[in-house]
Write an enzyme that holds these catalytic residues in place. Sequence first.
Site, PDB file in Angstrom:
ATOM      1  N   SER A 133       0.913  -1.168  -0.117  1.00 34.70           N
ATOM      2  CA  SER A 133      -0.127   0.135   0.065  1.00 34.70           C
ATOM      3  C   SER A 133       0.913   1.268  -0.138  1.00 34.70           C
ATOM      4  CB  SER A 133      -1.055  -0.058   1.276  1.00 34.70           C
ATOM      5  OG  SER A 133      -1.387   1.323   1.443  1.00 34.70           O
ATOM      6  N   TYR A 146      -2.274  -1.453  11.044  1.00 37.61           N
ATOM      7  CA  TYR A 146      -2.276  -1.630   9.812  1.00 37.61           C
ATOM      8  C   TYR A 146      -0.904  -1.378   9.058  1.00 37.61           C
ATOM      9  CZ  TYR A 146      -3.494  -0.857   4.891  1.00 37.61           C
ATOM     10  OH  TYR A 146      -3.336  -0.751   3.472  1.00 37.61           O
TER      11      TYR A 146
END
Length: 276
Positions: A133, A146
């Site tokens: 990401s 995360y």
Amino acid sequence: MTNKTALVTGASSGIGEATTLRLQELGYTVYGAARRADRLRPLAVRGVRPLTMDVTDDASMTSGIARIIEETGQLDVLVNNAGYGSYGAIEDVSLDEARRQFEVNVFGAMRLTQLALPSMRARRSGTIVNITSMGGKIHTPLGGWYHGTKFALEALSDCLRLEVKQFGIDVVVIEPGGIQTEWGAIAADHLKKTSGSGAYTAQATAVASSLSSEANGRRNSPPQVIADAIGRAVTAKRPRTRYAVGFGARPLIAARSLLPDRAFDTLIARASGVPT
């Protein structure tokens, strides 16, 4: 392209579904993996081979890889896409949930990689694609666990690339920006349940709104842009090590590398709607 096989995890929707179909278009025999077999039926109708797999269950992953090798004799591409965003203040997220976040986003991907490598090494070819990401390069409030998984996957990918180059295996990192998937709404719901009341309520309300807002959805890129990037990577003779693709990915990663920490903190806080 013929006689090449790919496995895509998290294939039932979003990036995984789009990637599965793109690799099929490129001529791969594609196995689409997900925990729930019923969500793979639309892909099965289109010729994708459904594979029920839980990336937190070693037996599930071992049997899945064994089935692919038995049926096709090889695995040329592994796309580690399965993952989710466990948002909440670091103080509020239970360690059990934090461990699960790492089990799904990091250890599941690395275990599948371990299982795929012997076949790739034997054939001295293959490509491992890890979906991290832009969150593996930047940080946002209430996303600590995360981001920790994505930073970890970036580092593991770099080390893996050095280790397997000698066997003719490529390791590619895909760094999506904002993408039109269920991810934002799911992360926002988890955030509200975890930190929606208590010391972090104001931050949680703002960040949840940012994650799930309709305006954000309109700006975000379609999953197909990630699938196309993966298609380019696996068909390139010499793929790039990283592809930053989708809304906001390149400018935010660039800003993180250029701005001092506190200046970037301010930028992200304002973008998230939280007090600076």
